[in-house]
Design a protein around this motif. Structure first.
Motif, PDB file in Angstrom:
ATOM      1  N   GLY A 162       8.919  20.694  19.252  1.00  0.00           N
ATOM      2  CA  GLY A 162      10.029  19.178  18.643  1.00  0.00           C
ATOM      3  C   GLY A 162       9.690  17.780  19.954  1.00  0.00           C
ATOM      4  N   GLU A 163      10.045  17.116  19.039  1.00  0.00           N
ATOM      5  CA  GLU A 163       9.956  15.408  20.347  1.00  0.00           C
ATOM      6  C   GLU A 163      10.966  15.371  22.173  1.00  0.00           C
ATOM      7  OE1 GLU A 163      10.013  12.006  18.055  1.00  0.00           O
ATOM      8  OE2 GLU A 163       8.684  12.568  16.734  1.00  0.00           O
ATOM      9  N   SER A 164      11.652  16.288  21.987  1.00  0.00           N
ATOM     10  CA  SER A 164      12.231  17.006  22.875  1.00  0.00           C
ATOM     11  C   SER A 164      11.973  17.361  23.775  1.00  0.00           C
ATOM     12  CB  SER A 164      13.969  17.075  22.744  1.00  0.00           C
ATOM     13  OG  SER A 164      13.701  18.085  22.538  1.00  0.00           O
ATOM     14  N   ILE A 165      10.702  18.056  24.009  1.00  0.00           N
ATOM     15  CA  ILE A 165      10.286  18.976  24.738  1.00  0.00           C
ATOM     16  C   ILE A 165       8.599  18.321  25.109  1.00  0.00           C
ATOM     17  CG2 ILE A 165       9.643  21.163  25.669  1.00  0.00           C
ATOM     18  CD1 ILE A 165      12.199  21.193  25.039  1.00  0.00           C
ATOM     19  N   ARG A 166       8.748  17.881  26.096  1.00  0.00           N
ATOM     20  CA  ARG A 166       7.728  17.453  27.049  1.00  0.00           C
ATOM     21  C   ARG A 166       6.633  18.569  27.118  1.00  0.00           C
ATOM     22  NH1 ARG A 166       5.695  14.767  32.057  1.00  0.00           N
ATOM     23  NH2 ARG A 166       8.234  14.826  32.338  1.00  0.00           N
ATOM     24  N   ILE A 167       5.230  19.014  26.682  1.00  0.00           N
ATOM     25  CA  ILE A 167       4.426  19.099  26.833  1.00  0.00           C
ATOM     26  C   ILE A 167       3.276  19.191  28.030  1.00  0.00           C
ATOM     27  CG2 ILE A 167       2.858  21.551  26.407  1.00  0.00           C
ATOM     28  CD1 ILE A 167       4.292  20.986  23.403  1.00  0.00           C
TER      29      ILE A 167
ATOM     30  N   ALA B 257       7.381  29.766  25.425  1.00  0.00           N
ATOM     31  CA  ALA B 257       7.157  28.328  24.848  1.00  0.00           C
ATOM     32  C   ALA B 257       9.061  28.117  24.445  1.00  0.00           C
ATOM     33  CB  ALA B 257       5.862  27.408  23.912  1.00  0.00           C
ATOM     34  N   VAL B 258       9.533  28.713  22.784  1.00  0.00           N
ATOM     35  CA  VAL B 258      10.212  28.845  22.471  1.00  0.00           C
ATOM     36  C   VAL B 258      11.688  29.867  23.157  1.00  0.00           C
ATOM     37  CG1 VAL B 258      11.289  29.903  20.113  1.00  0.00           C
ATOM     38  CG2 VAL B 258       9.441  29.460  19.987  1.00  0.00           C
ATOM     39  N   ASN B 259      10.890  30.055  23.631  1.00  0.00           N
ATOM     40  CA  ASN B 259      12.750  30.889  25.072  1.00  0.00           C
ATOM     41  C   ASN B 259      12.659  29.624  25.670  1.00  0.00           C
ATOM     42  OD1 ASN B 259      12.542  33.480  23.870  1.00  0.00           O
ATOM     43  ND2 ASN B 259      12.624  34.021  25.983  1.00  0.00           N
ATOM     44  N   GLY B 260      11.708  28.728  26.361  1.00  0.00           N
ATOM     45  CA  GLY B 260      11.415  27.670  27.469  1.00  0.00           C
ATOM     46  C   GLY B 260      12.845  26.757  26.761  1.00  0.00           C
ATOM     47  N   ARG B 261      11.781  26.383  25.205  1.00  0.00           N
ATOM     48  CA  ARG B 261      12.708  24.927  24.213  1.00  0.00           C
ATOM     49  C   ARG B 261      14.689  25.245  24.639  1.00  0.00           C
ATOM     50  NH1 ARG B 261      12.295  25.055  18.334  1.00  0.00           N
ATOM     51  NH2 ARG B 261      13.235  26.906  19.454  1.00  0.00           N
ATOM     52  N   ASP B 262      14.811  26.788  24.330  1.00  0.00           N
ATOM     53  CA  ASP B 262      15.583  26.728  24.117  1.00  0.00           C
ATOM     54  C   ASP B 262      16.904  26.935  24.973  1.00  0.00           C
ATOM     55  OD1 ASP B 262      15.726  27.360  21.127  1.00  0.00           O
ATOM     56  OD2 ASP B 262      15.061  29.629  21.791  1.00  0.00           O
ATOM     57  N   ALA B 263      16.181  27.137  26.655  1.00  0.00           N
ATOM     58  CA  ALA B 263      17.101  26.929  27.947  1.00  0.00           C
ATOM     59  C   ALA B 263      17.043  25.339  27.828  1.00  0.00           C
ATOM     60  CB  ALA B 263      16.317  27.318  27.904  1.00  0.00           C
ATOM     61  N   MET B 264      16.428  24.555  27.157  1.00  0.00           N
ATOM     62  CA  MET B 264      16.481  22.752  27.232  1.00  0.00           C
ATOM     63  C   MET B 264      16.863  22.317  26.114  1.00  0.00           C
ATOM     64  SD  MET B 264      12.757  22.488  29.690  1.00  0.00           S
ATOM     65  CE  MET B 264      11.953  22.884  27.570  1.00  0.00           C
ATOM     66  N   PRO B 265      18.119  22.288  25.822  1.00  0.00           N
ATOM     67  CA  PRO B 265      18.741  21.700  24.612  1.00  0.00           C
ATOM     68  C   PRO B 265      19.014  20.477  24.768  1.00  0.00           C
ATOM     69  CG  PRO B 265      21.050  22.802  25.991  1.00  0.00           C
ATOM     70  CD  PRO B 265      19.199  23.453  26.203  1.00  0.00           C
TER      71      PRO B 265
ATOM     72  N   GLY C  41      16.615  18.467  26.114  1.00  0.00           N
ATOM     73  CA  GLY C  41      15.135  17.956  26.278  1.00  0.00           C
ATOM     74  C   GLY C  41      14.697  18.035  27.762  1.00  0.00           C
ATOM     75  N   GLY C  42      13.423  18.341  27.893  1.00  0.00           N
ATOM     76  CA  GLY C  42      13.428  18.867  29.375  1.00  0.00           C
ATOM     77  C   GLY C  42      11.654  19.124  29.422  1.00  0.00           C
ATOM     78  N   LYS C  43      11.503  19.131  30.570  1.00  0.00           N
ATOM     79  CA  LYS C  43       9.408  19.308  30.486  1.00  0.00           C
ATOM     80  C   LYS C  43       9.265  20.898  30.107  1.00  0.00           C
ATOM     81  CE  LYS C  43       5.955  18.337  33.744  1.00  0.00           C
ATOM     82  NZ  LYS C  43       5.656  18.377  35.268  1.00  0.00           N
ATOM     83  N   LEU C  44       8.155  21.416  29.627  1.00  0.00           N
ATOM     84  CA  LEU C  44       7.614  22.579  29.819  1.00  0.00           C
ATOM     85  C   LEU C  44       6.106  22.684  29.844  1.00  0.00           C
ATOM     86  CD1 LEU C  44       8.468  25.500  28.694  1.00  0.00           C
ATOM     87  CD2 LEU C  44       6.606  24.905  26.568  1.00  0.00           C
ATOM     88  N   THR C  45       5.563  23.236  31.297  1.00  0.00           N
ATOM     89  CA  THR C  45       4.653  23.078  31.573  1.00  0.00           C
ATOM     90  C   THR C  45       3.717  24.595  31.650  1.00  0.00           C
ATOM     91  OG1 THR C  45       5.496  22.170  33.283  1.00  0.00           O
ATOM     92  CG2 THR C  45       2.865  23.312  33.839  1.00  0.00           C
ATOM     93  N   ILE C  46       2.803  24.739  30.902  1.00  0.00           N
ATOM     94  CA  ILE C  46       1.929  25.954  30.551  1.00  0.00           C
ATOM     95  C   ILE C  46       0.832  25.274  31.686  1.00  0.00           C
ATOM     96  CG2 ILE C  46       0.443  27.638  29.950  1.00  0.00           C
ATOM     97  CD1 ILE C  46       1.865  26.502  27.236  1.00  0.00           C
ATOM     98  N   GLU C  47       0.291  26.854  32.795  1.00  0.00           N
ATOM     99  CA  GLU C  47      -0.977  26.765  33.388  1.00  0.00           C
ATOM    100  C   GLU C  47      -1.515  27.569  33.396  1.00  0.00           C
ATOM    101  OE1 GLU C  47       0.795  25.294  37.942  1.00  0.00           O
ATOM    102  OE2 GLU C  47       2.839  25.748  37.370  1.00  0.00           O
TER     103      GLU C  47
END
Length: 622
Positions: free
Chosen positions: A337-342, A368-376, A378-384
């Motif tokens: 979704g739009e509330s999560i910055r990837i 990624a979905v678990n990370g999204r659920d931990a940021m109700p 919105g927030g930032k998800l980083t994949i390195e």
């Protein structure tokens, strides 16, 4: 009194005094000897206690090793790891005690050498099993080297115990001798010195009582030690059983809860569909869709359970993790979704790994979905991605990790984070911190099972209020094979139909499953023959040379699907074969990996999956 008598009395008194002094000196000497004996007895009992502890730890380690090799259940490694950690210290303490007390060094050196051999054998087998080579681990066990080491350990322990028991027996005999000597000296003193008789009798009786009390105390202490050891073993056994039952209860409870929910959807939808159809209503397709959705969710749950158990069929390939992550960008943005910055940070010169690419994508999506659920909010998800090397020290501190080179994928969120207690349970099946109906508790356990089955390592780093980072360490691939081109968009589209000219033989021993499969093939346009087992199938194959494809279950009585296919191919070279099963450990799947020449369709399957797998099998080698 005559002078002679007076002199004799004086001489007698001097003799008595000398005797008294001698008796007193002897008493002190005997007391000192008794104290020395007590010290030797204490040392011997402590040595026996250490020997019992060392042998018990080695048995615990062997029990954990054998349990893990037989079941691949990681919980068996808890007593193994605990025992392996404690054994060196126990052996060192025992060796120092024996050396300090002048014991022969040869039996202790034999025990240390045999223990090293046994620990080395167990370490190698556990490493092989964790690397997926259970057969190799069992083969190493069957060489008998571990049993030989254990026999040598048992001989060394018995030899050392025998030495300590001899010391105990000798000390007891010497203690009894001292008591006997004291009693004799006392009687002599009573006969020769009436004046000092009462005092000597009192001292002798006191010495005798002390010796008896010391002997009784030593025996009582020995009994207490043995009782405590037996009680500790009973408590540890009960604790292990309780932990196993608790884990089984949690797993079965979670399975029953989720399957009951899904079965309720399926049964309720089918009941409503049947009632509407009987009344002649036409508005019942939505109930068929609902039942299908419930059944598909149940199939997904089963797949995740097999993933956690590291028993799902994998089709590993050389994979570039950078390409995998980059190719998932659009999917992740649509899903999160739009509330999560990837943000993706891809390393240059990243090592390739050898894993199942579809399962890797599913793992990244789960994280990624678990990370999204931990940021109700919105927030930032980083994949390195990065190259990583784990050393022996890290492997020793982290159960299941092996030293080596890895391709690392790290998924980090800026969400709520986890406490250490929650993080310790995060990979357990059906454990979830989400609200009711918002998660199955199988996402992370599926990722855990996939990584471990692929020979990798997974680690959680989290702080409450700061976020969570989950690192996947996937073994570096050193082969020369090029990364295959994977079909993705081509898989979408209409269901590929067959031709009546193509004849399919369905072999299934379960009547309902066979009937449904036959109808599915006919609905796809194929001509169908069916058999209820390998014997009938081979008869039909011999009579019908025009059969194009064999669709067979793997697990059947008398003959497996793989054996049936091998015999059919011997009679009909070039016959296409598709295997299907709900679970099989070794017919077409070895160490969790599909054999390279296998067309495999896991039960339960949809009509679309059946159509595409059959089309793929018929096209292969055409």
């Amino acid at each position: 009194m005559p002078v002679f008598q007076r002199k004799r009395s004086i001489l007698f008194l001097i003799a008595m005094l000398a005797l008294l002094i001698g008796i007193i000196a002897t008493s002190f000497f005997l007391v000192a000897q008794q104290a020395e004996i007590e010290g030797r007895v204490k040392t011997a009992l402590e040595a026996q206690l250490h020997l019992s502890r060392v042998f018990s730890l080695l048995q615990d380690a062997e029990t954990g090793q054998r349990g893990y090799l037989l079941t691949s259940n990681a919980s068996y490694l808890d007593p193994y790891n605990s025992a392996v950690k404690d054994i060196p210290g126990e052996i060192a303490a025992l060796g120092k005690m024996l050396a300090d007390n002048g014991r022969p060094s040869e039996p202790m050196e034999a025990l240390e050498a045999s223990a090293r051999d046994k620990l080395g054998e167990m370490h190698r087998t556990v490493d092989l099993a964790q690397g997926g080579d259970v057969a190799g681990a069992l083969a190493l066990v069957e060489t008998g080297s571990g049993k030989a080491s254990m026999d040598r350990i048992r001989d060394a322990v018995q030899s050392l115990n025998a030495t300590e028991q001899q010391i105990l027996s000798a000390s007891q005999a010497e203690s009894l001798r001292i008591v006997s000597v004291a009693r004799t000296r006392t009687i002599m003193a009573l006969g020769l010195a009436i004046l000092f008789g009462a005092l000597m009798i009192r001292d002798a009786h006191q010495l005798l009582r002390d010796a008896v009390k010391a002997n009784e105390a030593l025996q009582a202490a020995n009994h207490r030690i043995m009782d405590e050891m037996l009680q500790k073993e009973r408590v540890e056994h009960q604790l292990r059983q309780s932990q196993k039952l608790e884990a089984i209860g949690q797993l079965t409870g979670g399975m029953a809860h989720d399957f009951n929910n899904m079965l309720a959807v399926v049964i309720g939808s089918l009941n409503l569909l049947k009632r509407r159809a009987e009344r002649g209503d036409k508005d019942f397709l939505k109930f068929a869709d609902s039942a299908l959705e419930g059944a598909e969710r149940a199939a997904t749950l089963t797949h995740r359970l097999l993933a956690f158990a590291r028993q799902q069929p994998l089709a590993p390939q050389p994979v570039d993790c950078n390409k995998c992550v980059a190719g998932m960008s659009d999917l992740l943005r649509r899903t999160l979704g739009e509330s999560i910055r990837i943000e993706t940070v891809l390393a240059g010169g990243l090592w390739r790994t050898f894993v199942d690419p579809s399962q890797l994508e599913a793992a990244i999506l789960n994280l990624a979905v678990n990370g999204r659920d931990a940021m109700p909010d919105g927030g930032k998800l980083t994949i390195e991605t990065a190259n990583a090397a784990l050393d022996e020290a890290y492997a020793a501190e982290n159960a299941g990790a092996r030293a080596g080179q890895y391709a690392l994928i790290c998924v980090t969120d800026t969400g709520e984070g986890m406490t250490p207690e929650v993080a310790a349970k995060a990979f357990e099946p059906f454990f979830t911190t989400k609200g009711v109906g918002k998660g199955t508790g199988l996402g992370l356990s599926q990722v855990f099972g996939f990584v471990r089955q692929s020979g990798g390592h997974i680690k959680i780093y989290s702080e409450p209020g700061q976020g969570t980072a989950i690192k996947l360490y996937l073994p570096r691939f050193f082969g020369d094979a090029a990364e295959p081109v994977r079909a993705s968009a081509a898989a979408a589209g209409p269901v590929p139909l067959g031709s009546a000219a193509t004849i399919v033989l369905v072999v299934e021993d379960e009547p309902r499953m066979r009937a449904l499969t036959v109808e599915a093939f006919r609905d796809l346009g194929y001509s169908v023959l069916d058999a209820d087992g390998p014997a009938m199938a081979l008869k039909i194959i011999a009579e019908r040379p025009d059969i194009n494809l064999l669709f067979t279950d793997v697990v059947m009585p008398d003959m497996s699907g793989r054996q049936l296919a091998e015999e059919a191919l011997r009679q009909r070279p070039g016959l296409k074969v598709v295997y299907t099963t709900g679970f099989s450990r070794n017919a077409v799947i070895h160490n969790g990996v599909l054999d390279s020449d296998v067309n495999f369709l896991s039960k339960p399957f949809t009509l679309e999956q059946l159509a595409r797998k059959v089309r793929e099998a018929l096209s292969r080698g055409a």
